[in-house]
Design a protein around this motif. Sequence first.
Motif, PDB file in Angstrom:
ATOM      1  N   ALA A  21       0.830  -1.211   0.000  1.00 45.71           N
ATOM      2  CA  ALA A  21       0.000   0.000   0.000  1.00 45.71           C
ATOM      3  C   ALA A  21       0.861   1.255   0.000  1.00 45.71           C
ATOM      4  O   ALA A  21       0.573   2.217  -0.724  1.00 45.71           O
ATOM      5  CB  ALA A  21      -0.935  -0.010   1.195  1.00 45.71           C
ATOM      6  N   GLY A  22       1.929   1.247   0.771  1.00 39.91           N
ATOM      7  CA  GLY A  22       2.832   2.396   0.804  1.00 39.91           C
ATOM      8  C   GLY A  22       3.516   2.619  -0.530  1.00 39.91           C
ATOM      9  O   GLY A  22       3.645   3.753  -0.999  1.00 39.91           O
ATOM     10  N   ARG A  25       0.906   3.911  -3.020  1.00 43.01           N
ATOM     11  CA  ARG A  25       0.584   5.300  -2.680  1.00 43.01           C
ATOM     12  C   ARG A  25       1.699   6.230  -3.173  1.00 43.01           C
ATOM     13  O   ARG A  25       1.429   7.284  -3.752  1.00 43.01           O
ATOM     14  CB  ARG A  25       0.381   5.440  -1.179  1.00 43.01           C
ATOM     15  CG  ARG A  25      -0.076   6.834  -0.755  1.00 43.01           C
ATOM     16  CD  ARG A  25      -0.440   6.902   0.715  1.00 43.01           C
ATOM     17  NE  ARG A  25      -1.493   5.983   1.091  1.00 43.01           N
ATOM     18  CZ  ARG A  25      -2.804   6.197   0.898  1.00 43.01           C
ATOM     19  NH1 ARG A  25      -3.202   7.304   0.314  1.00 43.01           N
ATOM     20  NH2 ARG A  25      -3.696   5.320   1.277  1.00 43.01           N
ATOM     21  N   ASN A  26       2.954   5.841  -2.956  1.00 43.61           N
ATOM     22  CA  ASN A  26       4.083   6.650  -3.434  1.00 43.61           C
ATOM     23  C   ASN A  26       4.059   6.801  -4.953  1.00 43.61           C
ATOM     24  O   ASN A  26       4.315   7.893  -5.472  1.00 43.61           O
ATOM     25  CB  ASN A  26       5.417   6.049  -2.993  1.00 43.61           C
ATOM     26  CG  ASN A  26       5.673   6.236  -1.522  1.00 43.61           C
ATOM     27  OD1 ASN A  26       5.112   7.117  -0.882  1.00 43.61           O
ATOM     28  ND2 ASN A  26       6.522   5.390  -0.968  1.00 43.61           N
ATOM     29  N   LEU A  28       1.420   6.617  -6.899  1.00 50.68           N
ATOM     30  CA  LEU A  28       0.285   7.457  -7.292  1.00 50.68           C
ATOM     31  C   LEU A  28       0.530   8.926  -6.967  1.00 50.68           C
ATOM     32  O   LEU A  28       0.087   9.798  -7.713  1.00 50.68           O
ATOM     33  CB  LEU A  28      -0.999   6.954  -6.621  1.00 50.68           C
ATOM     34  CG  LEU A  28      -1.505   5.607  -7.142  1.00 50.68           C
ATOM     35  CD1 LEU A  28      -2.661   5.109  -6.290  1.00 50.68           C
ATOM     36  CD2 LEU A  28      -1.906   5.702  -8.606  1.00 50.68           C
ATOM     37  N   GLU A  29       1.240   9.194  -5.891  1.00 50.33           N
ATOM     38  CA  GLU A  29       1.576  10.587  -5.566  1.00 50.33           C
ATOM     39  C   GLU A  29       2.451  11.203  -6.649  1.00 50.33           C
ATOM     40  O   GLU A  29       2.397  12.404  -6.897  1.00 50.33           O
ATOM     41  CB  GLU A  29       2.269  10.666  -4.208  1.00 50.33           C
ATOM     42  CG  GLU A  29       1.322  10.465  -3.045  1.00 50.33           C
ATOM     43  CD  GLU A  29       2.013  10.375  -1.698  1.00 50.33           C
ATOM     44  OE1 GLU A  29       3.264  10.387  -1.629  1.00 50.33           O
ATOM     45  OE2 GLU A  29       1.280  10.265  -0.693  1.00 50.33           O
ATOM     46  N   ALA A  36       1.899   1.714 -10.261  1.00 50.79           N
ATOM     47  CA  ALA A  36       0.810   1.404  -9.324  1.00 50.79           C
ATOM     48  C   ALA A  36       0.028   0.193  -9.838  1.00 50.79           C
ATOM     49  O   ALA A  36      -0.271  -0.733  -9.074  1.00 50.79           O
ATOM     50  CB  ALA A  36      -0.106   2.608  -9.152  1.00 50.79           C
ATOM     51  N   ARG A  81      -7.382  -2.960  -1.537  1.00 51.28           N
ATOM     52  CA  ARG A  81      -6.787  -1.751  -0.962  1.00 51.28           C
ATOM     53  C   ARG A  81      -6.046  -0.943  -2.027  1.00 51.28           C
ATOM     54  O   ARG A  81      -6.073   0.280  -2.019  1.00 51.28           O
ATOM     55  CB  ARG A  81      -5.853  -2.100   0.187  1.00 51.28           C
ATOM     56  CG  ARG A  81      -5.285  -0.867   0.845  1.00 51.28           C
ATOM     57  CD  ARG A  81      -4.712  -1.129   2.189  1.00 51.28           C
ATOM     58  NE  ARG A  81      -4.137   0.092   2.737  1.00 51.28           N
ATOM     59  CZ  ARG A  81      -3.295   0.119   3.733  1.00 51.28           C
ATOM     60  NH1 ARG A  81      -2.961  -1.002   4.341  1.00 51.28           N
ATOM     61  NH2 ARG A  81      -2.808   1.251   4.153  1.00 51.28           N
ATOM     62  N   ILE A  82      -5.394  -1.624  -2.949  1.00 55.99           N
ATOM     63  CA  ILE A  82      -4.718  -0.925  -4.043  1.00 55.99           C
ATOM     64  C   ILE A  82      -5.743  -0.141  -4.854  1.00 55.99           C
ATOM     65  O   ILE A  82      -5.541   1.039  -5.164  1.00 55.99           O
ATOM     66  CB  ILE A  82      -3.939  -1.914  -4.937  1.00 55.99           C
ATOM     67  CG1 ILE A  82      -2.741  -2.478  -4.178  1.00 55.99           C
ATOM     68  CG2 ILE A  82      -3.495  -1.232  -6.238  1.00 55.99           C
ATOM     69  CD1 ILE A  82      -2.049  -3.623  -4.888  1.00 55.99           C
ATOM     70  N   THR A  85      -7.030   2.849  -2.937  1.00 55.74           N
ATOM     71  CA  THR A  85      -6.033   3.921  -2.951  1.00 55.74           C
ATOM     72  C   THR A  85      -6.042   4.622  -4.307  1.00 55.74           C
ATOM     73  O   THR A  85      -5.991   5.857  -4.375  1.00 55.74           O
ATOM     74  CB  THR A  85      -4.635   3.360  -2.635  1.00 55.74           C
ATOM     75  OG1 THR A  85      -4.678   2.705  -1.363  1.00 55.74           O
ATOM     76  CG2 THR A  85      -3.589   4.459  -2.599  1.00 55.74           C
ATOM     77  N   GLU A  88      -8.922   6.906  -4.396  1.00 55.93           N
ATOM     78  CA  GLU A  88      -8.677   8.115  -3.608  1.00 55.93           C
ATOM     79  C   GLU A  88      -7.866   9.140  -4.399  1.00 55.93           C
ATOM     80  O   GLU A  88      -8.084  10.341  -4.260  1.00 55.93           O
ATOM     81  CB  GLU A  88      -7.928   7.775  -2.315  1.00 55.93           C
ATOM     82  CG  GLU A  88      -8.746   7.017  -1.302  1.00 55.93           C
ATOM     83  CD  GLU A  88      -7.914   6.489  -0.139  1.00 55.93           C
ATOM     84  OE1 GLU A  88      -6.706   6.828  -0.047  1.00 55.93           O
ATOM     85  OE2 GLU A  88      -8.470   5.722   0.659  1.00 55.93           O
ATOM     86  N   TYR A  89      -6.945   8.669  -5.214  1.00 52.61           N
ATOM     87  CA  TYR A  89      -6.112   9.554  -6.028  1.00 52.61           C
ATOM     88  C   TYR A  89      -6.739   9.839  -7.389  1.00 52.61           C
ATOM     89  O   TYR A  89      -6.116  10.463  -8.234  1.00 52.61           O
ATOM     90  CB  TYR A  89      -4.710   8.959  -6.208  1.00 52.61           C
ATOM     91  CG  TYR A  89      -3.839   9.143  -5.000  1.00 52.61           C
ATOM     92  CD1 TYR A  89      -2.990  10.247  -4.894  1.00 52.61           C
ATOM     93  CD2 TYR A  89      -3.860   8.246  -3.943  1.00 52.61           C
ATOM     94  CE1 TYR A  89      -2.195  10.437  -3.789  1.00 52.61           C
ATOM     95  CE2 TYR A  89      -3.070   8.425  -2.828  1.00 52.61           C
ATOM     96  CZ  TYR A  89      -2.240   9.517  -2.758  1.00 52.61           C
ATOM     97  OH  TYR A  89      -1.457   9.704  -1.649  1.00 52.61           O
TER      98      TYR A  89
END
Length: 120
Positions: A21-22, A25-26, A28-29, A36, A81-82, A85, A88-89
Motif C-alpha cells: 500500500a505504501g 501510494r508513493n 500514485l503521488e 501502481a 486496498r490498491i 487507494t 482516492e487519487y
Amino acid sequence: MQRYSLDNAIEELNVLESVVAGKVRNYLEKTDIINAARGLIAVNKELYRVEEDARRLRLTGQLDLEIYNALTKGYKLIADRIMKTAYEYKYAHEVSVLFKALRFTNEVSSLSDYLREGDE
C-alpha cells in the motif's frame, strides 16, 4: 523446522499489505500509474500462485485449508486496498485499464520483484 501457521500467514499478510500500500501510494503521488498498476498485477499473480500450490497440495492431501483461506482472502484484500487507494487519487479507471492490459505480460514477474524495485 517450525511449521508455517495461520498466525504466520496473517502476520505476513499484514506486513505485506502495509508495504504494498505504501509503495502504490508513493507511485500514485508521483502520478506513476503504470507502476501502481504493476503492484495490482503482482498481487494478483501471487494469488494465482497460491491457488496453483493449493491444487497441488490438495492432490497430495497436504493442503491446510485455514492457511489457504487466509492467504487468498488476504491477497484479495490487498488488491482491494490498491484499488481503493487508486480511487482516492482519482486513478482507479487508469489502474484498472492498465491492469487488464498488462496482467498477462511479463511486465511484473513476481511480487517479490515488485517489492524490491526502487530499493536497490
